[in-house]
Design a protein around this motif. Sequence first.
Motif, PDB file in Angstrom:
ATOM      1  N   SER A 384     -19.852 -35.384   8.742  1.00 54.57           N
ATOM      2  CA  SER A 384     -18.651 -35.503   7.692  1.00 54.57           C
ATOM      3  C   SER A 384     -17.470 -34.905   8.264  1.00 54.57           C
ATOM      4  CB  SER A 384     -18.801 -34.726   6.450  1.00 54.57           C
ATOM      5  OG  SER A 384     -19.107 -33.295   6.753  1.00 54.57           O
ATOM      6  N   MET A 385     -17.478 -34.011   9.224  1.00 54.93           N
ATOM      7  CA  MET A 385     -16.339 -33.410   9.903  1.00 54.93           C
ATOM      8  C   MET A 385     -15.735 -34.135  10.976  1.00 54.93           C
ATOM      9  SD  MET A 385     -15.260 -30.382   8.548  1.00 54.93           S
ATOM     10  CE  MET A 385     -14.622 -29.630   9.686  1.00 54.93           C
ATOM     11  N   MET A 386     -16.521 -34.975  11.746  1.00 59.08           N
ATOM     12  CA  MET A 386     -16.094 -35.608  13.063  1.00 59.08           C
ATOM     13  C   MET A 386     -14.776 -36.520  12.716  1.00 59.08           C
ATOM     14  SD  MET A 386     -17.262 -34.352  15.653  1.00 59.08           S
ATOM     15  CE  MET A 386     -16.737 -35.557  16.571  1.00 59.08           C
ATOM     16  N   GLN A 387     -14.786 -37.531  11.999  1.00 55.94           N
ATOM     17  CA  GLN A 387     -13.829 -38.234  11.904  1.00 55.94           C
ATOM     18  C   GLN A 387     -12.406 -37.670  11.451  1.00 55.94           C
ATOM     19  OE1 GLN A 387     -14.409 -41.346   8.984  1.00 55.94           O
ATOM     20  NE2 GLN A 387     -12.438 -42.485   9.354  1.00 55.94           N
ATOM     21  N   PRO A 388     -11.999 -36.757  10.555  1.00 55.45           N
ATOM     22  CA  PRO A 388     -10.928 -36.036  10.452  1.00 55.45           C
ATOM     23  C   PRO A 388     -10.600 -35.227  11.923  1.00 55.45           C
ATOM     24  CG  PRO A 388     -12.550 -35.110   9.126  1.00 55.45           C
ATOM     25  CD  PRO A 388     -13.031 -36.411   9.619  1.00 55.45           C
ATOM     26  N   VAL A 389     -11.609 -34.455  12.343  1.00 59.62           N
ATOM     27  CA  VAL A 389     -11.116 -33.808  13.635  1.00 59.62           C
ATOM     28  C   VAL A 389     -10.822 -34.554  14.556  1.00 59.62           C
ATOM     29  CG1 VAL A 389     -12.323 -32.246  15.257  1.00 59.62           C
ATOM     30  CG2 VAL A 389     -12.861 -31.896  12.887  1.00 59.62           C
ATOM     31  N   LEU A 390     -11.404 -35.848  14.814  1.00 62.75           N
ATOM     32  CA  LEU A 390     -10.918 -36.732  15.986  1.00 62.75           C
ATOM     33  C   LEU A 390      -9.622 -37.373  15.835  1.00 62.75           C
ATOM     34  CD1 LEU A 390     -14.221 -38.901  16.638  1.00 62.75           C
ATOM     35  CD2 LEU A 390     -13.242 -36.847  18.082  1.00 62.75           C
ATOM     36  N   LEU A 391      -9.239 -37.565  14.216  1.00 62.67           N
ATOM     37  CA  LEU A 391      -7.828 -37.873  14.313  1.00 62.67           C
ATOM     38  C   LEU A 391      -6.856 -36.751  14.468  1.00 62.67           C
ATOM     39  CD1 LEU A 391      -8.217 -40.100  10.920  1.00 62.67           C
ATOM     40  CD2 LEU A 391      -7.398 -40.811  13.083  1.00 62.67           C
ATOM     41  N   ALA A 392      -7.269 -35.487  14.130  1.00 64.02           N
ATOM     42  CA  ALA A 392      -6.440 -34.371  14.133  1.00 64.02           C
ATOM     43  C   ALA A 392      -6.179 -33.934  15.784  1.00 64.02           C
ATOM     44  CB  ALA A 392      -7.063 -33.298  13.449  1.00 64.02           C
ATOM     45  N   MET A 393      -6.974 -34.558  16.653  1.00 61.52           N
ATOM     46  CA  MET A 393      -6.639 -34.331  17.996  1.00 61.52           C
ATOM     47  C   MET A 393      -5.251 -34.423  18.499  1.00 61.52           C
ATOM     48  SD  MET A 393     -10.514 -35.430  19.826  1.00 61.52           S
ATOM     49  CE  MET A 393      -9.723 -35.543  21.284  1.00 61.52           C
ATOM     50  N   PHE A 394      -4.813 -35.527  17.993  1.00 64.28           N
ATOM     51  CA  PHE A 394      -3.402 -36.047  18.467  1.00 64.28           C
ATOM     52  C   PHE A 394      -2.260 -35.595  17.346  1.00 64.28           C
ATOM     53  CE2 PHE A 394      -6.648 -39.039  20.310  1.00 64.28           C
ATOM     54  CZ  PHE A 394      -6.820 -38.518  21.511  1.00 64.28           C
ATOM     55  N   SER A 395      -2.547 -34.814  16.817  1.00 67.96           N
ATOM     56  CA  SER A 395      -1.568 -34.335  15.614  1.00 67.96           C
ATOM     57  C   SER A 395      -0.242 -33.981  16.201  1.00 67.96           C
ATOM     58  CB  SER A 395      -2.143 -33.456  14.485  1.00 67.96           C
ATOM     59  OG  SER A 395      -1.188 -32.941  13.705  1.00 67.96           O
ATOM     60  N   PRO A 435       1.325 -38.529  28.335  1.00 71.71           N
ATOM     61  CA  PRO A 435       1.017 -37.203  28.575  1.00 71.71           C
ATOM     62  C   PRO A 435       0.364 -36.525  27.575  1.00 71.71           C
ATOM     63  CG  PRO A 435       3.420 -37.413  28.609  1.00 71.71           C
ATOM     64  CD  PRO A 435       2.776 -38.933  28.508  1.00 71.71           C
ATOM     65  N   HIS A 436       1.244 -36.868  26.111  1.00 76.95           N
ATOM     66  CA  HIS A 436       0.717 -36.025  25.032  1.00 76.95           C
ATOM     67  C   HIS A 436      -1.015 -36.368  24.669  1.00 76.95           C
ATOM     68  CE1 HIS A 436       0.426 -34.231  21.190  1.00 76.95           C
ATOM     69  NE2 HIS A 436       0.023 -35.476  20.529  1.00 76.95           N
ATOM     70  N   GLN A 437      -1.300 -37.469  25.076  1.00 74.45           N
ATOM     71  CA  GLN A 437      -2.857 -37.744  25.070  1.00 74.45           C
ATOM     72  C   GLN A 437      -3.595 -36.946  25.983  1.00 74.45           C
ATOM     73  OE1 GLN A 437      -3.782 -42.106  25.806  1.00 74.45           O
ATOM     74  NE2 GLN A 437      -5.955 -41.861  24.991  1.00 74.45           N
ATOM     75  N   LEU A 438      -3.153 -36.958  27.018  1.00 77.05           N
ATOM     76  CA  LEU A 438      -3.745 -36.267  28.250  1.00 77.05           C
ATOM     77  C   LEU A 438      -3.797 -34.712  27.940  1.00 77.05           C
ATOM     78  CD1 LEU A 438      -5.144 -35.847  30.946  1.00 77.05           C
ATOM     79  CD2 LEU A 438      -2.918 -35.722  31.868  1.00 77.05           C
ATOM     80  N   THR A 439      -2.819 -34.031  27.327  1.00 70.57           N
ATOM     81  CA  THR A 439      -2.831 -32.590  27.034  1.00 70.57           C
ATOM     82  C   THR A 439      -3.651 -32.499  25.827  1.00 70.57           C
ATOM     83  OG1 THR A 439      -0.752 -32.916  26.045  1.00 70.57           O
ATOM     84  CG2 THR A 439      -0.467 -32.101  27.931  1.00 70.57           C
ATOM     85  N   ALA A 440      -3.713 -33.421  25.011  1.00 66.89           N
ATOM     86  CA  ALA A 440      -4.622 -32.904  23.735  1.00 66.89           C
ATOM     87  C   ALA A 440      -6.008 -33.208  23.970  1.00 66.89           C
ATOM     88  CB  ALA A 440      -4.266 -33.941  22.612  1.00 66.89           C
ATOM     89  N   THR A 441      -6.458 -34.213  24.858  1.00 71.11           N
ATOM     90  CA  THR A 441      -7.745 -34.213  25.052  1.00 71.11           C
ATOM     91  C   THR A 441      -8.371 -33.351  26.074  1.00 71.11           C
ATOM     92  OG1 THR A 441      -7.269 -35.766  26.734  1.00 71.11           O
ATOM     93  CG2 THR A 441      -8.085 -36.989  24.818  1.00 71.11           C
ATOM     94  N   LEU A 442      -7.277 -32.653  27.128  1.00 68.92           N
ATOM     95  CA  LEU A 442      -7.907 -31.618  28.011  1.00 68.92           C
ATOM     96  C   LEU A 442      -8.065 -30.460  27.110  1.00 68.92           C
ATOM     97  CD1 LEU A 442      -5.937 -32.250  31.124  1.00 68.92           C
ATOM     98  CD2 LEU A 442      -8.524 -32.651  30.793  1.00 68.92           C
TER      99      LEU A 442
END
Length: 552
Positions: A384-395, A435-442
């Motif tokens: 139940s937590m995974m979908q909102p957390v994966l969206l919040a990665m790139f907040s 670059p924002h996607q890279l810093t967020a995923t790292l």
Amino acid sequence: MDQAQSDTLGFVPQKDIVYNKLLPYADRLDEESNDILSKIKSNLCRAVQLREIWPGVLFWTRKLSTYMRLYGRKFSKEDHVLFIKLLYELVTIPKLEISMMQGLARLLINLLKKRELLSREDLELRWRPLYELHDRILFSKTEHLGLNWFPNSVESVLKTLVKSCRPYFAESATQEMLDEWRPLLCPFDVTMQRAISYFELFLPTTLPPELHDKGFKLWFDELITLWLSVQNLPSWELHLVNLFARLANDNIGYIDWDPHISKVCFLFYFQHPLRSLKRLFFSFVAHAHVWPDIYDLTHGVYFMGGPSKQAQAQLSGLFNSITSFFHPSNHGRWLMKLMKLLQRLPASVVRRLHRERYRKPTWLTPIPESHKLTEEDITCFVKSMMQPVLLAMFSKTGSLDAAQALQNLALMRPELVIPPVLEKTYPALETLTEPHQLTATLSCMIGVARSLVSGGQRFPEGPTHMLPLLMRALPGVDPNDFSKCMITFQFIATFVTLVPLVDCSSALHERTDLTEVEREMCSASAEFEDFVLQFMDRHLLYLLHTLISQLC
């Protein structure tokens, strides 16, 4: 060695600092600590008998504080109880100077800090002197006139002191408190705020199950009916919610919450913030401040478990309703509060799991087996937590809260958490235009690094991703993009701290008992030297670029 130490000291120490045994003069510490402790006990008693608060009592209580910093609680249980009772009487002396009271209170808090060392059978404290001290200082009738002055820190010290003493109140304390503060319970009067704050702070909730009739059962039905009857967000509601949360945390499995969850209580608990969010979504920002400052939804963790599973169903419904609010295009003060909820809720579940499965048993009420979190409960919560957390990665507010949430979720279910993060990380390492996607995923990969490299039965293939991630992260050492460069350095430092970089390729010919994953790791370890050389080259270029930029 413990028996020899007890024979030398003459008592069994409550809790010694184990690292002192590594000192070069450890064989002399017992005699030294005994000598200091005997001086503290004799001189402190002498100062109290002479009524010499200053400098006698304060000097020797500071010596006791220093003794605890150096040796821990290296005294017998009898001395521990006597120290607490003595300091309790000193703290509650009427008209004691505030600075002296704060110093004595901090030492008393330190003595009471380890609740597992003293049970209710060992110690009993009176609640009324603390109430009178609290009422005299925090509800002073003369401070606003300038006749008294209290420092800003005194409120937090007093509240912490009451929380530390609360487990040791007598069995009759609950009924006495109700008799004292029930006349103040009027929703249409300002005294309501005062009464509920007293209930939240003083009511004991750690009584053993056989004493529940003298504890929360005296007030639970009354206060929960009052809470459900008033739904206009009164100022005292925060204190009542905190009281119920503490009650649920201290008595998991001993209170039947199902009637309140199924009817009103849990829906009210979760739908109140949703109403505020709907108002906010439609630009009625006047209510943006009410959530989740009043409703800390991490309290919902205490209701999870048990046969009914109603709490988990409500929690899943909540996140299904608010998932869209975590979309990266959203931004605002309300999103920062949602991100904090996202970060705190998995941490609360991890703390509860540690309490149920790994913490040593103490005199505190244990959680019954029927209400402990099962593997099914944990899996349902993580999903139940995974979908909102994966969206919040790139907040737009940053990925730190999402990284901390993923770290705790990965500790529980790495096979459900790490693969989606890897699916987002590998493409981000290949792109040069985001670059924002890279810093967020790292940042998120740093959070799940320990669960990734540890492997285990749930995610055994995790360590095989380490070297490919490290090799792909090398281009991130770019002196022209400072944020990307720093997160790359942190990423590499985290992995090389968790795993030693050793060439184990020879083990393929020497060992025959290796698993498929271990064989793959051993063959890949031959590339560690190539990774180190490439990293050193890029690091030297970064240092040279930094030096030139500073000289220019």
